[in-house]
Design an enzyme around this catalytic site. Sequence first.
Site, mmCIF file in Angstrom:
data_model
loop_
_atom_site.group_PDB
_atom_site.id
_atom_site.type_symbol
_atom_site.label_atom_id
_atom_site.label_comp_id
_atom_site.label_asym_id
_atom_site.label_seq_id
_atom_site.Cartn_x
_atom_site.Cartn_y
_atom_site.Cartn_z
ATOM 1 C CB CYS A 55 -1.014 -0.031 1.151
ATOM 2 S SG CYS A 55 -2.376 1.151 0.913
ATOM 3 C CG HIS A 110 -4.026 -3.502 2.408
ATOM 4 N ND1 HIS A 110 -3.100 -3.157 3.366
ATOM 5 C CD2 HIS A 110 -4.575 -2.343 1.984
ATOM 6 C CE1 HIS A 110 -3.098 -1.843 3.534
ATOM 7 N NE2 HIS A 110 -3.993 -1.323 2.699
ATOM 8 C CD GLU A 155 -2.199 -6.395 4.785
ATOM 9 O OE1 GLU A 155 -2.395 -5.229 5.173
ATOM 10 O OE2 GLU A 155 -1.669 -6.674 3.674
#
Length: 209
Positions: free
Chosen positions: A82, A190, A192
Amino acid sequence: MGTRVAVLDYGSGNIRSAERALARTGAEVEVTADRRTALEADGLLVPGVGAYAACMAGLRAVRGDEIIGRRLAGGRPVLGICVGMQILFERGIEHGVETQGCGEWPGTVEKLRAPVVPHMGWNTVSAPEGSRLFAGIGPEERFYFVHSYAVRRWELTDTPYAPPRVTWSEHGEPFVAAVENGPLWATQFHPEKSGDAGATLLANWVASL
């Protein structure tokens, strides 16, 4: 001993979710602002959420820009996520204010020209053939984005490594969604927070270390 990954803690980003996602790959993960730990880890993850200028100020406060530069000079892998990807470029422009980035890549981070900003939610990406980062991930898979600014033009032409593999996405206009350039990889989205596809991507990065 397993693969050691340091998550750079410079006061920006939800680093705990990145830490947990990396741990699920089997890596030994440490969240740290310690210079030696960050330099010596097998891989360094640079997170980032929020304003470009604030992220750069936090990064410089822990000499993170120097850590990134030192690692890359020695061919040691770094992954930006990001705003942690955005600060790798030369500059960011937000609200008319220009902030100098790390300068690892030429280019400018600027506001997306789209009917709805921020770009928030799931979107597909177009990865290049031979991508190691997206290995085993189908073209229909979606990743989670939340950003108002992006790199709209890829400007690097001269590199000591093999030609960079640049992945694109689109929200109002095309923008850089991920880059693989020698030891320096990065994603605008992202991983994750991107379910199984994101988990596979992080596992691919850890395996590359």
